[in-house]
Write a protein that holds these residues in place. Structure first.
Motif, mmCIF file in Angstrom:
data_model
loop_
_atom_site.group_PDB
_atom_site.id
_atom_site.type_symbol
_atom_site.label_atom_id
_atom_site.label_comp_id
_atom_site.label_asym_id
_atom_site.label_seq_id
_atom_site.Cartn_x
_atom_site.Cartn_y
_atom_site.Cartn_z
ATOM 1 N N THR A 186 0.881 -1.158 0.000
ATOM 2 C CA THR A 186 0.000 0.000 0.000
ATOM 3 C C THR A 186 0.919 1.208 0.000
ATOM 4 O O THR A 186 1.780 1.332 0.876
ATOM 5 C CB THR A 186 -0.901 0.013 1.237
ATOM 6 N N VAL A 187 0.761 2.070 -0.993
ATOM 7 C CA VAL A 187 1.626 3.241 -1.120
ATOM 8 C C VAL A 187 0.786 4.502 -0.965
ATOM 9 O O VAL A 187 -0.222 4.677 -1.653
ATOM 10 C CB VAL A 187 2.355 3.252 -2.486
ATOM 11 N N PHE A 188 1.216 5.350 -0.040
ATOM 12 C CA PHE A 188 0.642 6.680 0.098
ATOM 13 C C PHE A 188 1.515 7.573 -0.777
ATOM 14 O O PHE A 188 2.637 7.931 -0.397
ATOM 15 C CB PHE A 188 0.641 7.128 1.565
ATOM 16 N N ALA A 189 1.027 7.877 -1.975
ATOM 17 C CA ALA A 189 1.841 8.513 -3.008
ATOM 18 C C ALA A 189 1.623 10.020 -3.078
ATOM 19 O O ALA A 189 0.560 10.487 -3.483
ATOM 20 C CB ALA A 189 1.514 7.882 -4.363
ATOM 21 N N PRO A 190 2.655 10.786 -2.713
ATOM 22 C CA PRO A 190 2.540 12.234 -2.845
ATOM 23 C C PRO A 190 2.650 12.658 -4.313
ATOM 24 O O PRO A 190 3.472 12.128 -5.056
ATOM 25 C CB PRO A 190 3.720 12.778 -2.035
ATOM 26 N N THR A 191 1.823 13.613 -4.701
ATOM 27 C CA THR A 191 1.846 14.136 -6.070
ATOM 28 C C THR A 191 3.055 15.056 -6.246
ATOM 29 O O THR A 191 3.724 15.429 -5.272
ATOM 30 C CB THR A 191 0.579 14.950 -6.346
ATOM 31 N N ASP A 192 3.284 15.453 -7.488
ATOM 32 C CA ASP A 192 4.347 16.427 -7.757
ATOM 33 C C ASP A 192 4.099 17.712 -6.978
ATOM 34 O O ASP A 192 5.035 18.319 -6.442
ATOM 35 C CB ASP A 192 4.436 16.719 -9.261
ATOM 36 N N GLU A 193 2.839 18.132 -6.892
ATOM 37 C CA GLU A 193 2.489 19.337 -6.141
ATOM 38 C C GLU A 193 2.823 19.178 -4.658
ATOM 39 O O GLU A 193 3.207 20.150 -4.001
ATOM 40 C CB GLU A 193 1.001 19.674 -6.307
ATOM 41 N N ALA A 194 2.677 17.982 -4.130
ATOM 42 C CA ALA A 194 3.029 17.735 -2.732
ATOM 43 C C ALA A 194 4.523 17.945 -2.512
ATOM 44 O O ALA A 194 4.936 18.557 -1.513
ATOM 45 C CB ALA A 194 2.620 16.323 -2.324
ATOM 46 N N PHE A 195 5.342 17.466 -3.445
ATOM 47 C CA PHE A 195 6.791 17.668 -3.329
ATOM 48 C C PHE A 195 7.156 19.142 -3.451
ATOM 49 O O PHE A 195 8.115 19.606 -2.829
ATOM 50 C CB PHE A 195 7.538 16.833 -4.382
ATOM 51 N N GLU A 196 6.385 19.905 -4.238
ATOM 52 C CA GLU A 196 6.654 21.333 -4.404
ATOM 53 C C GLU A 196 6.417 22.109 -3.116
ATOM 54 O O GLU A 196 6.943 23.210 -2.944
ATOM 55 C CB GLU A 196 5.786 21.904 -5.535
ATOM 56 N N LYS A 197 5.644 21.551 -2.189
ATOM 57 C CA LYS A 197 5.377 22.205 -0.906
ATOM 58 C C LYS A 197 6.576 22.130 0.045
ATOM 59 O O LYS A 197 6.624 22.865 1.033
ATOM 60 C CB LYS A 197 4.164 21.571 -0.220
ATOM 61 N N LEU A 198 7.513 21.235 -0.245
ATOM 62 C CA LEU A 198 8.696 21.115 0.607
ATOM 63 C C LEU A 198 9.560 22.370 0.447
ATOM 64 O O LEU A 198 9.511 23.044 -0.588
ATOM 65 C CB LEU A 198 9.510 19.878 0.220
ATOM 66 N N PRO A 199 10.372 22.680 1.460
ATOM 67 C CA PRO A 199 11.255 23.853 1.335
ATOM 68 C C PRO A 199 12.127 23.756 0.073
ATOM 69 O O PRO A 199 12.535 22.660 -0.340
ATOM 70 C CB PRO A 199 12.112 23.787 2.604
ATOM 71 N N SER A 200 12.413 24.889 -0.511
ATOM 72 C CA SER A 200 13.211 24.965 -1.736
ATOM 73 C C SER A 200 14.538 24.218 -1.582
ATOM 74 O O SER A 200 15.228 24.363 -0.574
ATOM 75 C CB SER A 200 13.483 26.440 -2.064
ATOM 76 N N GLY A 201 14.847 23.387 -2.560
ATOM 77 C CA GLY A 201 16.103 22.647 -2.572
ATOM 78 C C GLY A 201 16.046 21.290 -1.886
ATOM 79 O O GLY A 201 16.985 20.498 -2.001
ATOM 80 N N ALA A 254 -8.292 7.624 -3.483
ATOM 81 C CA ALA A 254 -8.026 6.338 -2.826
ATOM 82 C C ALA A 254 -8.227 5.178 -3.786
ATOM 83 O O ALA A 254 -8.889 5.316 -4.821
ATOM 84 C CB ALA A 254 -8.950 6.175 -1.624
ATOM 85 N N ASP A 255 -7.664 4.070 -3.409
ATOM 86 C CA ASP A 255 -7.905 2.778 -4.061
ATOM 87 C C ASP A 255 -7.577 2.725 -5.554
ATOM 88 O O ASP A 255 -8.380 2.277 -6.367
ATOM 89 C CB ASP A 255 -9.355 2.329 -3.850
ATOM 90 N N ILE A 256 -6.387 3.162 -5.911
ATOM 91 C CA ILE A 256 -5.925 2.948 -7.277
ATOM 92 C C ILE A 256 -5.312 1.547 -7.282
ATOM 93 O O ILE A 256 -4.219 1.340 -6.763
ATOM 94 C CB ILE A 256 -4.900 4.010 -7.716
ATOM 95 N N ASP A 257 -6.061 0.608 -7.818
ATOM 96 C CA ASP A 257 -5.633 -0.790 -7.799
ATOM 97 C C ASP A 257 -4.479 -1.023 -8.757
ATOM 98 O O ASP A 257 -4.504 -0.564 -9.902
ATOM 99 C CB ASP A 257 -6.794 -1.717 -8.169
ATOM 100 N N CYS A 258 -3.501 -1.765 -8.285
ATOM 101 C CA CYS A 258 -2.337 -2.136 -9.082
ATOM 102 C C CYS A 258 -2.176 -3.651 -8.990
ATOM 103 O O CYS A 258 -2.762 -4.287 -8.115
ATOM 104 C CB CYS A 258 -1.081 -1.454 -8.547
ATOM 105 N N GLY A 259 -1.376 -4.207 -9.843
ATOM 106 C CA GLY A 259 -1.163 -5.645 -9.849
ATOM 107 C C GLY A 259 -0.504 -6.160 -8.578
ATOM 108 O O GLY A 259 -0.641 -7.322 -8.225
ATOM 109 N N ASN A 260 0.218 -5.277 -7.882
ATOM 110 C CA ASN A 260 0.916 -5.711 -6.670
ATOM 111 C C ASN A 260 0.562 -4.853 -5.448
ATOM 112 O O ASN A 260 1.353 -4.707 -4.531
ATOM 113 C CB ASN A 260 2.423 -5.734 -6.896
ATOM 114 N N GLY A 261 -0.630 -4.283 -5.470
ATOM 115 C CA GLY A 261 -1.053 -3.512 -4.308
ATOM 116 C C GLY A 261 -2.009 -2.406 -4.673
ATOM 117 O O GLY A 261 -2.750 -2.491 -5.652
ATOM 118 N N VAL A 262 -1.947 -1.337 -3.871
ATOM 119 C CA VAL A 262 -2.879 -0.222 -4.039
ATOM 120 C C VAL A 262 -2.149 1.090 -3.757
ATOM 121 O O VAL A 262 -1.246 1.136 -2.919
ATOM 122 C CB VAL A 262 -4.118 -0.393 -3.120
ATOM 123 N N ILE A 263 -2.567 2.135 -4.468
ATOM 124 C CA ILE A 263 -2.025 3.474 -4.246
ATOM 125 C C ILE A 263 -3.150 4.353 -3.707
ATOM 126 O O ILE A 263 -4.270 4.322 -4.201
ATOM 127 C CB ILE A 263 -1.491 4.095 -5.561
#
Length: 180
Positions: A81-96, A160-169
């Motif tokens: 089970t992966v809690f996957a941050p979007t690109d926008e989520a990574f952009e919220k991190l401090p610069s660099g 929620a619940d993006i089904d994958c062959g080896n789990g869920v995102i």
């Protein structure tokens, strides 16, 4: 057997061979998509990594998974089970921050952060709302709050619940950072 019948059979066989070879040549460019379509019809699903790549909104996450050397793990049998941050989520991190984490000398810290986003097993949304925490592959636990939507620590589950062959995102809107 009459000559007319024999020639009809020969003509039909030749026509079938020509048609199949023409179709093979014409279909060569779309062979992968045909195989994919057939695979999806058989309920075969892409693994977590391929699903994230195809979605297009997890470029930073995929780059981090590659830099951390976790591609083969997340393409493995699972289930994960992966809690996957979007690109926008990574952009919220401090610069660099992302650039620093992607450096080879920071691989251990990157692996710790990424594995903090993964729980062993196939935990669907219906299961997530029944629990208060989950132990991550990294070793620490994440808090789960389903009182108003679903939160993993301070991140909101936005899909929620993006089904994958080896789990869920489960897509989240913030990067989870483990305690040091």
């Amino acid at each position: 057997m009459s000559c007319a019948w024999k020639s009809s059979v020969v003509f039909a066989v030749v026509a079938m061979l020509l048609a199949s070879s023409s179709a093979a040549v014409a279909g060569e460019k779309c062979a992968k998509s045909s195989v994919t379509a057939v695979s999806h019809q058989k309920e075969d699903k892409m693994d977590i990594v391929d699903t994230a790549v195809e979605a297009g909104s997890f470029k930073t996450l995929v780059a981090a998974v590659k830099a951390a050397g976790l591609v083969e793990t997340l393409k493995g049998k699972g289930p994960f089970t992966v809690f996957a941050p979007t690109d926008e989520a990574f952009e919220k991190l401090p610069s660099g921050t992302v650039e620093t984490l992607l450096k080879p000398e920071n691989k251990d810290k990157l692996v710790a952060i990424l594995t903090y986003h993964v729980v062993a097993g196939n935990v669907k949304a219906a299961d997530v709302v029944k629990i208060k925490s989950a132990k991550t592959v990294q070793g620490q636990t994440v808090a789960i709050d389903a009182a108003d939507g679903v939160k993993i620590n301070d991140a909101n589950v936005v899909k929620a619940d993006i089904d994958c062959g080896n789990g869920v995102i489960h897509v989240i809107d913030a990067v989870l950072i483990p305690k040091e």
